[in-house]
Design an enzyme around this catalytic site. Structure first.
Site, PDB file in Angstrom:
ATOM      1  N   TRP A 161       0.805  -1.220   0.000  1.00  0.00           N
ATOM      2  CA  TRP A 161       0.000   0.000   0.000  1.00  0.00           C
ATOM      3  C   TRP A 161       0.834   1.264   0.000  1.00  0.00           C
ATOM      4  O   TRP A 161       0.331   2.345  -0.267  1.00  0.00           O
ATOM      5  CB  TRP A 161      -0.904   0.022   1.249  1.00  0.00           C
ATOM      6  CG  TRP A 161      -0.134  -0.370   2.483  1.00  0.00           C
ATOM      7  CD1 TRP A 161      -0.021  -1.639   2.999  1.00  0.00           C
ATOM      8  CD2 TRP A 161       0.692   0.461   3.303  1.00  0.00           C
ATOM      9  NE1 TRP A 161       0.820  -1.639   4.091  1.00  0.00           N
ATOM     10  CE2 TRP A 161       1.266  -0.355   4.314  1.00  0.00           C
ATOM     11  CE3 TRP A 161       0.999   1.827   3.302  1.00  0.00           C
ATOM     12  CZ2 TRP A 161       2.128   0.132   5.292  1.00  0.00           C
ATOM     13  CZ3 TRP A 161       1.860   2.323   4.276  1.00  0.00           C
ATOM     14  CH2 TRP A 161       2.410   1.476   5.265  1.00  0.00           C
ATOM     15  N   ASN A 162       2.135   1.149   0.330  1.00  0.00           N
ATOM     16  CA  ASN A 162       2.886   2.394   0.561  1.00  0.00           C
ATOM     17  C   ASN A 162       3.208   3.142  -0.731  1.00  0.00           C
ATOM     18  O   ASN A 162       3.229   4.364  -0.740  1.00  0.00           O
ATOM     19  CB  ASN A 162       4.146   2.125   1.399  1.00  0.00           C
ATOM     20  CG  ASN A 162       5.062   1.086   0.794  1.00  0.00           C
ATOM     21  OD1 ASN A 162       4.653   0.290  -0.053  1.00  0.00           O
ATOM     22  ND2 ASN A 162       6.303   1.080   1.224  1.00  0.00           N
ATOM     23  N   PRO A 186      -3.876  -6.135  -5.036  1.00  0.00           N
ATOM     24  CA  PRO A 186      -3.446  -4.931  -4.328  1.00  0.00           C
ATOM     25  C   PRO A 186      -3.521  -5.169  -2.829  1.00  0.00           C
ATOM     26  O   PRO A 186      -4.253  -6.055  -2.373  1.00  0.00           O
ATOM     27  CB  PRO A 186      -4.461  -3.873  -4.768  1.00  0.00           C
ATOM     28  CG  PRO A 186      -5.659  -4.617  -5.229  1.00  0.00           C
ATOM     29  CD  PRO A 186      -5.175  -5.971  -5.694  1.00  0.00           C
ATOM     30  N   GLY A 236       6.216  -6.432   0.539  1.00  0.00           N
ATOM     31  CA  GLY A 236       5.574  -6.375   1.847  1.00  0.00           C
ATOM     32  C   GLY A 236       6.573  -6.635   2.948  1.00  0.00           C
ATOM     33  O   GLY A 236       7.767  -6.352   2.812  1.00  0.00           O
ATOM     34  N   SER A 237       6.079  -7.223   4.021  1.00  0.00           N
ATOM     35  CA  SER A 237       6.902  -7.392   5.220  1.00  0.00           C
ATOM     36  C   SER A 237       7.771  -8.648   5.137  1.00  0.00           C
ATOM     37  O   SER A 237       7.479  -9.587   4.385  1.00  0.00           O
ATOM     38  CB  SER A 237       5.994  -7.490   6.442  1.00  0.00           C
ATOM     39  OG  SER A 237       5.159  -8.625   6.318  1.00  0.00           O
ATOM     40  N   GLU A 258      10.291  -8.237  -2.344  1.00  0.00           N
ATOM     41  CA  GLU A 258      10.790  -6.886  -2.065  1.00  0.00           C
ATOM     42  C   GLU A 258      10.316  -6.543  -0.666  1.00  0.00           C
ATOM     43  O   GLU A 258       9.130  -6.221  -0.469  1.00  0.00           O
ATOM     44  CB  GLU A 258      10.234  -5.923  -3.118  1.00  0.00           C
ATOM     45  CG  GLU A 258      11.186  -4.800  -3.411  1.00  0.00           C
ATOM     46  CD  GLU A 258      10.684  -3.474  -2.916  1.00  0.00           C
ATOM     47  OE1 GLU A 258      10.993  -3.145  -1.745  1.00  0.00           O
ATOM     48  OE2 GLU A 258      10.008  -2.785  -3.671  1.00  0.00           O
ATOM     49  N   LEU A 259      11.213  -6.669   0.310  1.00  0.00           N
ATOM     50  CA  LEU A 259      10.805  -6.556   1.705  1.00  0.00           C
ATOM     51  C   LEU A 259      11.331  -5.249   2.294  1.00  0.00           C
ATOM     52  O   LEU A 259      11.782  -4.374   1.576  1.00  0.00           O
ATOM     53  CB  LEU A 259      11.300  -7.776   2.480  1.00  0.00           C
ATOM     54  CG  LEU A 259      10.978  -9.127   1.812  1.00  0.00           C
ATOM     55  CD1 LEU A 259      11.512 -10.286   2.629  1.00  0.00           C
ATOM     56  CD2 LEU A 259       9.482  -9.285   1.581  1.00  0.00           C
ATOM     57  N   CYS A 292      10.042   1.559   1.743  1.00  0.00           N
ATOM     58  CA  CYS A 292      10.946   0.426   1.995  1.00  0.00           C
ATOM     59  C   CYS A 292      12.357   0.928   2.229  1.00  0.00           C
ATOM     60  O   CYS A 292      13.097   0.364   3.022  1.00  0.00           O
ATOM     61  CB  CYS A 292      10.903  -0.569   0.844  1.00  0.00           C
ATOM     62  SG  CYS A 292      11.126   0.154  -0.772  1.00  0.00           S
TER      63      CYS A 292
HETATM   64  O1  TXE Z   1       2.368  -6.102   5.111  1.00  0.00           O
HETATM   65  P1  TXE Z   1       2.127  -7.609   4.658  1.00  0.00           P
HETATM   66  P2  TXE Z   1       1.370  -5.008   5.683  1.00  0.00           P
HETATM   67  C1  TXE Z   1       6.237  -3.746   6.224  1.00  0.00           C
HETATM   68  C2  TXE Z   1       6.124  -2.540   7.138  1.00  0.00           C
HETATM   69  C3  TXE Z   1       4.678  -2.595   7.557  1.00  0.00           C
HETATM   70  C4  TXE Z   1       4.466  -4.080   7.717  1.00  0.00           C
HETATM   71  C5  TXE Z   1       3.041  -4.552   7.649  1.00  0.00           C
HETATM   72  O2  TXE Z   1       6.950  -2.711   8.268  1.00  0.00           O
HETATM   73  O3  TXE Z   1       4.431  -1.894   8.734  1.00  0.00           O
HETATM   74  O4  TXE Z   1       5.223  -4.624   6.653  1.00  0.00           O
HETATM   75  O5  TXE Z   1       2.407  -4.070   6.455  1.00  0.00           O
HETATM   76  C6  TXE Z   1      -0.520  -9.749   1.409  1.00  0.00           C
HETATM   77  N1  TXE Z   1      -0.209 -14.880   1.628  1.00  0.00           N
HETATM   78  N2  TXE Z   1       6.044  -3.395   4.819  1.00  0.00           N
HETATM   79  O6  TXE Z   1       0.408  -5.600   6.658  1.00  0.00           O
HETATM   80  O7  TXE Z   1       1.341  -8.335   5.663  1.00  0.00           O
HETATM   81  C7  TXE Z   1      -1.285  -8.547   1.888  1.00  0.00           C
HETATM   82  O8  TXE Z   1      -2.668  -8.723   1.666  1.00  0.00           O
HETATM   83  C8  TXE Z   1      -0.221 -14.073   0.562  1.00  0.00           C
HETATM   84  C9  TXE Z   1       7.223  -3.050   4.047  1.00  0.00           C
HETATM   85  O9  TXE Z   1       0.781  -4.271   4.535  1.00  0.00           O
HETATM   86  O10 TXE Z   1       3.454  -8.150   4.303  1.00  0.00           O
HETATM   87  C10 TXE Z   1      -0.648  -7.434   1.085  1.00  0.00           C
HETATM   88  O11 TXE Z   1      -1.170  -7.420  -0.237  1.00  0.00           O
HETATM   89  N3  TXE Z   1      -0.320 -12.725   0.657  1.00  0.00           N
HETATM   90  C11 TXE Z   1       6.948  -3.027   2.577  1.00  0.00           C
HETATM   91  C12 TXE Z   1       0.828  -7.849   1.027  1.00  0.00           C
HETATM   92  O12 TXE Z   1       0.817  -9.263   1.269  1.00  0.00           O
HETATM   93  C13 TXE Z   1      -0.392 -12.181   1.891  1.00  0.00           C
HETATM   94  C14 TXE Z   1       5.634  -2.499   2.155  1.00  0.00           C
HETATM   95  C15 TXE Z   1       1.709  -7.183   2.073  1.00  0.00           C
HETATM   96  O13 TXE Z   1       1.205  -7.463   3.349  1.00  0.00           O
HETATM   97  C16 TXE Z   1      -0.382 -12.988   3.050  1.00  0.00           C
HETATM   98  C17 TXE Z   1       4.548  -2.919   3.014  1.00  0.00           C
HETATM   99  C18 TXE Z   1      -0.284 -14.409   2.877  1.00  0.00           C
HETATM  100  N4  TXE Z   1      -0.232 -15.253   3.910  1.00  0.00           N
HETATM  101  C19 TXE Z   1       4.788  -3.312   4.300  1.00  0.00           C
HETATM  102  N5  TXE Z   1      -0.469 -12.183   4.130  1.00  0.00           N
HETATM  103  C20 TXE Z   1       8.034  -2.438   1.713  1.00  0.00           C
HETATM  104  N6  TXE Z   1       8.989  -3.290   1.308  1.00  0.00           N
HETATM  105  O14 TXE Z   1       8.028  -1.274   1.347  1.00  0.00           O
HETATM  106  C21 TXE Z   1      -0.540 -10.906   3.673  1.00  0.00           C
HETATM  107  N7  TXE Z   1      -0.497 -10.904   2.316  1.00  0.00           N
END
Ligand code: TXE
Length: 486
Positions: A161-162, A186, A236-237, A258-259, A292
């Site tokens: 989302w960022n 998304p 994501g995370s 890309e974490l 990120c």
């Molecule tokens: O991340 P998630 P969230 C980090 C940042 C942030 C934290 C949580 O520290 O505070 O992560 O953010 C999908 N199987 N970053 O909750 O959970 C989810 O629906 C498949 C850094 O947004 O990692 C979303 O589309 N998919 C980062 C995506 O994964 C799954 C940017 C990211 O969610 C899933 C964002 C599963 N089991 C967050 N669980 C950066 N690199 O910039 C969740 N998702």
């Protein structure tokens, strides 16, 4: 045969039609906490149906001449610019990103698209690598060895989302150009923007069964990974990235992750302090620190520490916080409510262990998910603020006595996305940065991404590469041709 649809499709109601049963996603405005909309999420049966559509359509899409895939992507690029006001307003409403930064993000995607388009032909062109003339013996006709490239097939793009336009576009644009079908999930915190991106791509002529939005939260993402996809491209995370990597390993498909990061910056004794303070304040607080590659830790040589801190604090105090729809706002709310507790906990942990609070430090008492921009000094590596991803408007600044001490502290992390050094001596900066395991190295700049350079992480910051030629080729698999004349 997938058809190219030129017909306009300004809204996207069909993406959100309930299929069988569905959970409801609540889209909340982080600045007001008002409910914007409730949307049905795709359940596993709906995800399977979307997968089957993509699987059926992909071969013909992949067989089209490259020019036929480029032209809708270029229309998409033009529509981004034409519709920027509405797209930016939507992004701001569901993520709280300040409107000026939302516009900046959308208007920077065309430059990336231009890079991908300009280099697609080069990456796809068959490469003759060896030729041998015929010999007189039977079965020894002339030999050619050639490498061709094929799309992976149907890929999942699980996005964040960022920066939905950046982190999504870095994947779906080259994936589509290379001939893949994309199942695009998304983030649940940028769902409306995901729908708008899909509508714009379809209006541009990308077939609806080639780019398919998959709507939902992590459960829907997990259901997507149950399908026999050919690759998964995730932003994501670290915690979710591990789950994606496990699922990909069991399928033997390519995972790209890309974490996040805990990106350090070091201000050397010979730095231009004004440049360093302004650059690092922006690097730490742009998009509320939710990047990120946000600067997450700052080390400053003791010779320039006091001067640096003074300018840094002045810069942070000058940031306008408030309504993200105001073009002058620099700091809006954080995009996800749970992050407020993460930030408050990191500040409390640091203060309990002896840090000094220079500004901010608390959740603001006003509607919306606002955290005051926070600067902590007298920090050390026993504190979570210097060890764990902050992903918000909180920064720790630590005084160091030497370059060697800075290097040791910068290395003290399992992450490895970027690192920055500010100073006038290029060789010194290169020497310091060379000792760190990061995907990107910055001298007198930070929080910067270029389409021409590979974007990759080390350690907990991820696997694989987006952007650059490598970030296009990642959506292809090579085929080896051994061709002997009979
Ligand atoms: O991340 P998630 P969230 C980090 C940042 C942030 C934290 C949580 O520290 O505070 O992560 O953010 C999908 N199987 N970053 O909750 O959970 C989810 O629906 C498949 C850094 O947004 O990692 C979303 O589309 N998919 C980062 C995506 O994964 C799954 C940017 C990211 O969610 C899933 C964002 C599963 N089991 C967050 N669980 C950066 N690199 O910039 C969740 N998702």
């Amino acid at each position: 045969m997938p058809t190219i649809h030129p017909a306009p499709k300004p809204s996207s109601p069909t993406y959100f039609t309930p299929r069988n049963m569905a959970d409801l996603l609540s889209i909340i405005n982080p600045a007001t906490e008002a409910l914007i909309q409730e949307l049905p999420a795709d359940n596993p049966a709906a995800v399977a149906e979307k997968y089957n559509q993509a699987r059926g359509a992909q071969p013909e899409w992949g067989a089209l001449p490259l020019a036929d895939r480029i032209s809708p992507i270029l229309r998409f690029r033009d529509l981004l610019v034409e519709r920027v006001d509405a797209l930016a307003a939507l992004l701001t409403s569901e993520t709280g990103k300040p409107i000026t930064q939302a516009r900046n993000e959308i208007l920077a995607l065309p430059g990336r698209i231009d890079f991908f388009v300009a280099h697609s032909d080069r990456v796809l062109t068959p490469e003759p690598v060896y030729a041998e003339p015929a010999h007189a013996l039977p079965g020894c006709g002339a030999l050619e060895e050639v490498i061709t490239q094929e799309p992976l097939g149907v890929v999942a793009n699980i996005s964040a989302w960022n920066y939905p336009y950046f982190v999504g576009g870095n994947v779906f644009v080259p994936a589509l150009l290379m001939g893949n079908a994309v199942l695009y999930k998304p983030s649940e915190f940028a769902t409306l923007t995901g729908g708008a991106i899909a509508a714009l791509l379809h209006e541009s002529g990308i077939p609806e069964d080639i780019f398919i939005p998959v709507i939902g939260s992590g459960m829907t993402g997990a259901a997507l990974l149950e399908q026999p996809i050919d690759g998964v491209f995730f932003t994501g995370s670290y915690a979710t990235g591990q789950k994606i990597a496990v699922a990909a390993a069991l399928k033997l498909i390519r995972p790209q992750l890309e974490l996040g990061g805990k990106d350090p910056a070091y201000v050397c004794a010979d730095a231009n302090v004004a440049v360093a303070a302004a650059g690092l304040a922006d690097g730490a607080f742009y998009n509320n620190g939710q990047s990120c590659c946000a600067v997450e830790r700052i080390y400053v040589h003791t010779d320039v520490y006091d001067e640096f801190l003074e300018v840094f604090l002045q810069t942070v105090e000058g940031f306008k916080l408030g309504d993200p729809t105001d073009p002058n706002t620099y700091l809006g709310p954080v995009s996800r409510k749970p992050q407020l507790d993460v930030l408050a906990d990191q500040v409390a942990d640091a203060l309990a262990k002896g840090a000094t609070l220079r500004c901010g430090g608390k959740i603001l008492n006003r509607p919306g998910w606002y955290f005051a921009p926070t600067v902590l000094t007298e920090v050390n590596h026993t504190m979570t603020v210097m060890q764990e991803e902050t992903f918000g408007p909180v920064i720790g600044i630590q005084r160091v006595a030497s370059d060697a001490e800075a290097v040791a502290l910068m290395q003290d992390t399992p992450y490895g996305l970027t690192a920055a050094v500010y100073g006038t001596d290029r060789q010194r900066a290169v020497d310091i940065l060379s000792q760190l395991k990061t995907g990107s190295a910055y001298w007198n700049c930070c929080d910067r991404v270029s389409p021409r350079l590979p974007w990759s992480g080390r350690g907990h910051s991820g696997l694989g590469t987006t952007l650059s030629l490598a970030g296009i080729a990642t959506f292809l698999q090579p085929r080896a041709w051994h061709l002997r004349a009979g």
